[in-house]
Design a protein around this motif. Structure first.
Motif, PDB file in Angstrom:
ATOM      1  N   MET A 150      87.515 -63.499 -32.346  1.00 30.03           N
ATOM      2  CA  MET A 150      89.232 -63.498 -31.570  1.00 30.03           C
ATOM      3  C   MET A 150      89.513 -62.713 -31.035  1.00 30.03           C
ATOM      4  O   MET A 150      90.698 -62.585 -30.502  1.00 30.03           O
ATOM      5  CB  MET A 150      89.740 -64.023 -33.310  1.00 30.03           C
ATOM      6  CG  MET A 150      88.941 -65.910 -32.928  1.00 30.03           C
ATOM      7  SD  MET A 150      89.819 -66.682 -32.628  1.00 30.03           S
ATOM      8  CE  MET A 150      91.066 -67.112 -32.311  1.00 30.03           C
ATOM      9  N   GLY A 151      89.262 -61.423 -31.529  1.00 28.60           N
ATOM     10  CA  GLY A 151      89.538 -60.567 -30.791  1.00 28.60           C
ATOM     11  C   GLY A 151      89.545 -59.698 -29.260  1.00 28.60           C
ATOM     12  O   GLY A 151      90.204 -59.684 -29.205  1.00 28.60           O
ATOM     13  N   GLY A 152      88.814 -60.428 -29.093  1.00 27.93           N
ATOM     14  CA  GLY A 152      89.279 -60.711 -28.211  1.00 27.93           C
ATOM     15  C   GLY A 152      90.122 -61.111 -26.819  1.00 27.93           C
ATOM     16  O   GLY A 152      90.940 -60.585 -26.291  1.00 27.93           O
ATOM     17  N   LEU A 153      90.931 -62.872 -27.381  1.00 26.43           N
ATOM     18  CA  LEU A 153      91.819 -62.872 -26.851  1.00 26.43           C
ATOM     19  C   LEU A 153      93.391 -62.213 -27.212  1.00 26.43           C
ATOM     20  O   LEU A 153      93.975 -62.649 -26.787  1.00 26.43           O
ATOM     21  CB  LEU A 153      92.142 -64.584 -27.846  1.00 26.43           C
ATOM     22  CG  LEU A 153      93.281 -65.408 -27.489  1.00 26.43           C
ATOM     23  CD1 LEU A 153      93.046 -65.731 -26.509  1.00 26.43           C
ATOM     24  CD2 LEU A 153      93.298 -66.538 -28.278  1.00 26.43           C
ATOM     25  N   THR A 154      93.119 -61.644 -29.002  1.00 21.37           N
ATOM     26  CA  THR A 154      94.604 -60.766 -28.846  1.00 21.37           C
ATOM     27  C   THR A 154      94.551 -59.536 -28.316  1.00 21.37           C
ATOM     28  O   THR A 154      95.145 -59.051 -27.850  1.00 21.37           O
ATOM     29  CB  THR A 154      94.507 -60.857 -30.712  1.00 21.37           C
ATOM     30  OG1 THR A 154      93.345 -59.784 -30.550  1.00 21.37           O
ATOM     31  CG2 THR A 154      94.564 -61.654 -31.579  1.00 21.37           C
ATOM     32  N   ILE A 155      93.238 -59.193 -27.815  1.00 24.71           N
ATOM     33  CA  ILE A 155      93.119 -58.048 -27.193  1.00 24.71           C
ATOM     34  C   ILE A 155      93.654 -57.654 -25.332  1.00 24.71           C
ATOM     35  O   ILE A 155      94.027 -57.265 -25.152  1.00 24.71           O
ATOM     36  CB  ILE A 155      91.608 -57.080 -27.200  1.00 24.71           C
ATOM     37  CG1 ILE A 155      91.750 -56.557 -28.625  1.00 24.71           C
ATOM     38  CG2 ILE A 155      91.519 -55.775 -26.435  1.00 24.71           C
ATOM     39  CD1 ILE A 155      89.756 -55.638 -29.059  1.00 24.71           C
ATOM     40  N   SER A 156      93.268 -59.138 -25.034  1.00 28.37           N
ATOM     41  CA  SER A 156      93.537 -59.118 -23.833  1.00 28.37           C
ATOM     42  C   SER A 156      95.086 -59.034 -23.558  1.00 28.37           C
ATOM     43  O   SER A 156      95.412 -58.797 -22.436  1.00 28.37           O
ATOM     44  CB  SER A 156      92.926 -61.038 -23.266  1.00 28.37           C
ATOM     45  OG  SER A 156      93.877 -61.864 -24.309  1.00 28.37           O
ATOM     46  N   ASN A 157      95.976 -59.173 -24.716  1.00 26.62           N
ATOM     47  CA  ASN A 157      97.864 -59.137 -24.753  1.00 26.62           C
ATOM     48  C   ASN A 157      97.893 -57.842 -24.707  1.00 26.62           C
ATOM     49  O   ASN A 157      99.271 -57.374 -24.717  1.00 26.62           O
ATOM     50  CB  ASN A 157      98.016 -59.736 -25.713  1.00 26.62           C
ATOM     51  CG  ASN A 157      98.284 -61.049 -25.929  1.00 26.62           C
ATOM     52  OD1 ASN A 157      98.972 -62.112 -25.000  1.00 26.62           O
ATOM     53  ND2 ASN A 157      96.692 -62.119 -26.160  1.00 26.62           N
ATOM     54  N   VAL A 158      96.640 -57.473 -25.038  1.00 28.45           N
ATOM     55  CA  VAL A 158      96.962 -55.564 -25.301  1.00 28.45           C
ATOM     56  C   VAL A 158      96.747 -54.498 -23.576  1.00 28.45           C
ATOM     57  O   VAL A 158      97.503 -54.092 -23.012  1.00 28.45           O
ATOM     58  CB  VAL A 158      96.669 -54.529 -25.879  1.00 28.45           C
ATOM     59  CG1 VAL A 158      97.167 -53.246 -26.172  1.00 28.45           C
ATOM     60  CG2 VAL A 158      97.056 -55.328 -27.386  1.00 28.45           C
ATOM     61  N   ILE A 159      95.451 -55.756 -23.037  1.00 28.42           N
ATOM     62  CA  ILE A 159      94.958 -54.584 -21.671  1.00 28.42           C
ATOM     63  C   ILE A 159      95.056 -55.966 -20.639  1.00 28.42           C
ATOM     64  O   ILE A 159      95.751 -55.822 -20.043  1.00 28.42           O
ATOM     65  CB  ILE A 159      93.700 -54.227 -21.959  1.00 28.42           C
ATOM     66  CG1 ILE A 159      93.741 -53.267 -23.125  1.00 28.42           C
ATOM     67  CG2 ILE A 159      92.991 -53.570 -20.745  1.00 28.42           C
ATOM     68  CD1 ILE A 159      91.932 -52.834 -24.066  1.00 28.42           C
TER      69      ILE A 159
END
Length: 402
Positions: A150-159
């Motif tokens: 799920m971190g891939g989804l949230t990190i997409s919003n940062v990078i």
């Protein structure tokens, strides 16, 4: 070389392959998050490119969300008897192709269709990715493995989202779909190379997966997400308009705005997971009123640039705190159909996406202004709290274990 040394070397190699497999699955989440959320930061450019109104552009976001809603249970059920690796790989290739077709979509109607198609594999991919990740590690580390995916989804919003937003503003909004298509293809290669093959569970069946839909607590958990999380998307969908038209922030700073939102989502996801470990329903009871308060504060703070920046981070954080307890609630309510339960969580959140984008567009079309969607979202959060109260009341009468 001694036997102990060989054992340690094999363990290190195994750990490395597990990490690479989870990274590949997280990359899929990164691609999905980038295609879903960048649309909101490029809404103005899309309106101009397709010569459509703001509410019509919001419908493109709703179309994607409806694709998630339709595709998640269908793919999760139909893919129940397929090997997990093949299912994940097929879903990621589907995502890549659908995004590449959005790049060449000539008009608004075609774009609606391709965005709907892009959403179809979303929920099912996260559902099967969570199951794969959990199977690769010891039972005591399953939560960590799933959180990394799920971190891939949230990190997409940062990078991913800020970079794709900047590329879209600078070189044309259609470039978004090329970027996502390329990430999806790279992810497919990583999945093929690093995710180990596992045969389908011998007792897996469409009937067994769909059995989760007979449980009232599953439907109530979904309804909490649909209503309570709608305000998050009502606000995020029109964030670029609010920041530029209300707060007076230059368009060049929109990538920074969505990055702040993304950082808040990362922080909220982690914090929500930790709190949910103590009490799932207690977390839901506390977070929903906080969402309502944060959205009302956002509607006021959006009139000044400095306070708008602060509230963007806070709204992103508080809203994302609701996701881990909802995911856990669904798994508790349906332990024998984990893939479908995980997929349905994303269906619920994307119905919330469609609901929020639609209601936000309605109040904007009525002339209430770009802060009105946040106020609508506050009302939705309170309604979601009411549904949570009903769920808790029923559980006290008949515990989930029954």
């Amino acid at each position: 070389m001694t036997t102990t040394a060989v054992s340690k070397t094999s363990q290190k190699t195994g750990n490395r392959h597990v990490a690479l497999a989870i990274f590949a699955l997280a990359m899929g989440g990164f691609a999905i998050g980038t295609t879903e959320f960048t649309m909101m930061g490029l809404l103005k450019e899309i309106e101009q490119g397709l010569n459509i109104s703001t509410p019509e552009a919001g419908n493109l976001i709703s179309a994607y969300a409806l694709g998630v809603v339709v595709g998640a249970p269908i793919f999760a059920a139909l893919g129940a008897r397929l090997p997990r690796k093949q299912l994940a790989l097929g879903l990621m290739l589907f995502l890549s192709i659908a995004n590449l077709t959005s790049f060449i979509a000539p008009d608004y109607g075609t774009m609606l269709i391709t965005r709907f198609a892009s959403g179809l594999p979303h929920g099912a991919f996260f559902g099967i990715a969570a199951v794969i990740a959990a199977s690769l590690v010891a039972p005591t580390k399953r939560g960590w493995a799933i959180s990394m995916v799920m971190g891939g989804l949230t990190i997409s919003n940062v990078i991913g989202v800020p970079v794709a937003t900047w590329l879209g503003q600078t070189f044309g909004w259609r470039l978004l779909f090329i970027v996502v298509g390329a990430i999806g293809l790279v992810t497919s290669v990583l999945l093929w190379k690093f995710v180990p093959f596992e045969p389908a569970h011998p007792e897996a069946s469409i009937r067994r997966e769909l059995g989760a839909l007979k449980r009232i607590q599953v439907w109530l958990a979904l309804l909490i997400g649909i209503i309570g999380f709608g305000g998050f998307f009502a606000t995020y969908t029109y964030i670029s308009h609010t920041m530029t038209s209300v707060a007076g922030i230059p368009e060049a700073f929109i990538p920074l705005v969505v990055a702040l939102y993304g950082l808040g989502m990362v922080a909220g996801n982690i914090l929500g997971g930790r709190i949910a470990d103590k009490s799932v329903m207690g977390t839901i009871y506390r977070v929903l009123p906080l969402i309502a308060l944060a959205l009302v504060a956002y509607a006021v703070a959006a009139h000044w640039a400095w306070s708008a920046f602060i509230m963007v981070f806070i709204v992103g954080g508080i809203g994302s705190m609701l996701v881990p307890p909802l995911q856990t609630r669904l798994l508790d309510a349906s332990p024998d159909a984990p893939s479908l339960a995980s997929s349905l969580n994303h269906s619920a959140l994307n119905i919330a996406n469609a609901l929020g984008a639609f209601l936000g567009g309605v109040v904007i079309a009525w002339g209430w202004g770009y802060v009105a969607p946040a106020l609508v979202g506050a009302v939705l959060a309170i309604l979601g709290l009411g549904v949570a109260g009903i769920s808790g009341w029923l559980e006290r009468k008949r515990p989930l274990a029954a």
